[in-house]
Scaffold this motif. Structure first.
Motif, mmCIF file in Angstrom:
data_model
loop_
_atom_site.group_PDB
_atom_site.id
_atom_site.type_symbol
_atom_site.label_atom_id
_atom_site.label_comp_id
_atom_site.label_asym_id
_atom_site.label_seq_id
_atom_site.Cartn_x
_atom_site.Cartn_y
_atom_site.Cartn_z
ATOM 1 N N TRP A 218 0.834 -1.202 0.000
ATOM 2 C CA TRP A 218 0.000 0.000 0.000
ATOM 3 C C TRP A 218 0.868 1.252 0.000
ATOM 4 O O TRP A 218 0.572 2.221 -0.704
ATOM 5 C CB TRP A 218 -0.914 0.002 1.227
ATOM 6 N N LEU A 219 1.966 1.235 0.768
ATOM 7 C CA LEU A 219 2.836 2.403 0.845
ATOM 8 C C LEU A 219 3.478 2.704 -0.507
ATOM 9 O O LEU A 219 3.558 3.869 -0.918
ATOM 10 C CB LEU A 219 3.914 2.183 1.906
ATOM 11 N N THR A 220 3.924 1.676 -1.217
ATOM 12 C CA THR A 220 4.496 1.895 -2.550
ATOM 13 C C THR A 220 3.471 2.518 -3.483
ATOM 14 O O THR A 220 3.773 3.465 -4.226
ATOM 15 C CB THR A 220 5.010 0.568 -3.136
ATOM 16 N N ASP A 221 2.241 1.997 -3.435
ATOM 17 C CA ASP A 221 1.173 2.552 -4.277
ATOM 18 C C ASP A 221 0.890 4.003 -3.893
ATOM 19 O O ASP A 221 0.722 4.868 -4.761
ATOM 20 C CB ASP A 221 -0.086 1.697 -4.118
ATOM 21 N N ALA A 222 0.844 4.288 -2.592
ATOM 22 C CA ALA A 222 0.584 5.654 -2.139
ATOM 23 C C ALA A 222 1.702 6.594 -2.553
ATOM 24 O O ALA A 222 1.458 7.760 -2.903
ATOM 25 C CB ALA A 222 0.415 5.671 -0.624
ATOM 26 N N ARG A 223 2.931 6.108 -2.531
ATOM 27 C CA ARG A 223 4.050 6.935 -2.975
ATOM 28 C C ARG A 223 3.925 7.284 -4.459
ATOM 29 O O ARG A 223 4.194 8.420 -4.858
ATOM 30 C CB ARG A 223 5.371 6.205 -2.715
ATOM 31 N N VAL A 224 3.541 6.314 -5.260
ATOM 32 C CA VAL A 224 3.364 6.581 -6.695
ATOM 33 C C VAL A 224 2.256 7.607 -6.906
ATOM 34 O O VAL A 224 2.396 8.536 -7.707
ATOM 35 C CB VAL A 224 3.058 5.272 -7.453
ATOM 36 N N ARG A 225 1.160 7.453 -6.188
ATOM 37 C CA ARG A 225 0.051 8.399 -6.336
ATOM 38 C C ARG A 225 0.461 9.811 -5.939
ATOM 39 O O ARG A 225 0.128 10.782 -6.627
ATOM 40 C CB ARG A 225 -1.150 7.926 -5.518
ATOM 41 N N ARG A 226 1.204 9.936 -4.830
ATOM 42 C CA ARG A 226 1.650 11.265 -4.427
ATOM 43 C C ARG A 226 2.681 11.803 -5.416
ATOM 44 O O ARG A 226 2.690 13.004 -5.718
ATOM 45 C CB ARG A 226 2.224 11.233 -3.020
#
Length: 293
Positions: A218-226
């Protein structure tokens, strides 16, 4: 991107709030990720396979893959020759406004099926692309609204998220907040669990149950989104990588491409150009000849 694969991720300035992707992939495998927007992917050739929540589903020509915002999913070829598709990513507010206008549905709306067999709707998605490519704003906007209303009527409705009720769900929500706040320097799972008064494995299970993926994914995905938001604001990719916690730009490139389908530099050029003019926004990231429409 492998030889023979190509992707064009862009915006049409007269269709605000909508991203467009026209791609042909063979070996491409999208990591489990989410979107802040809806996804309408019209398959024109081949077959795409993707995990949607806990199911593996397939979409072929004449079918549309539908993904709601914040819904974990993957993507890879379902046949050796890969797949070609045209995708529109409408902002959630656009879909909500169309639902209110056409169906008198007000609130959070979503779709109930990840794959819809509807050749006419698929042609409407392709039509949005072609109208945008031709600079026909009236047609692009009209076709977007037609296909969205059609999908809402046949496979849509109001979606009411359930509030966290168990201690595990509440801990998962609190853990997500911590990870959002400390994205560049996240705690270990052990420290995160200890701060929340639970065990690492209990938090791992609760987080996966709540968000469809473990905390590190989830953190990797959130980093990409940000990082996407930073790129939209004009932040250089290397600076965006550092800001969201990736080791360096190559680290961002790898994860960004696995989630979005194109590298961050190509994405930023297309998005920035789309705000200046339709002609410039049509820049394409290629490693081979143009895909067959």
């Amino acid at each position: 991107m492998a030889i023979g694969e190509r992707a064009r991720y862009w915006q049409y300035s007269e269709l605000p709030g909508v991203d467009l992707l026209h791609a042909h992939y063979i070996h491409k495998a999208f990591a489990r990720h989410t979107h802040e927007t809806f996804v309408f992917a019209a398959i024109t050739e081949g077959v795409e396979a993707f995990h949607y929540r806990d199911d593996l589903v397939h979409a072929g020509p004449g079918q549309i893959a539908l993904v709601n915002p914040d819904t974990p999913h993957t993507g890879h070829a379902g046949v050796p020759e890969g797949w070609t598709y045209r995708t529109i990513y409408p902002d959630a507010e656009i879909v909500r406004s169309i639902a209110a206008d056409t169906l008198a549905l007000r609130g959070s709306v979503g779709f109930t099926s990840p794959v819809v067999d509807d050749p006419y709707a698929s042609r409407l998605v392709v039509g949005v692309h072609r109208a945008a490519e031709e600079g026909n704003a009236l047609a692009a906007d009209s076709l977007l609204r037609l296909v969205t209303a059609r999908m809402l009527r046949s496979h849509g409705g109001l979606v009411t998220p359930l509030p966290p009720s168990s201690a595990g769900a509440r801990n998962a929500a609190r853990a997500r907040t911590v990870l959002e706040d400390r994205m560049a320097e996240p705690p270990t799972l052990e420290r995160l669990a200890a701060d929340l008064g639970t065990s690492p494995f209990a938090l791992l299970r609760a987080f996966r149950d709540a968000y469809g993926m473990p905390p590190h994914t989830w953190l990797t995905d959130a980093r990409v989104r940000r990082a996407r938001r930073l790129l939209d604001e004009g932040t250089p990719p290397a600076d965006a990588a550092a800001a969201v916690g990736f080791t360096d730009q190559s680290h961002l490139n790898r994860h960004f491409t696995r989630s979005v389908g194109v590298p961050p530099g190509a994405y930023q050029r297309a998005r920035g150009a789309g705000q200046r003019s339709r002609r410039s926004a049509a820049r394409t990231y290629k490693t081979g000849p143009a895909p067959t429409p």
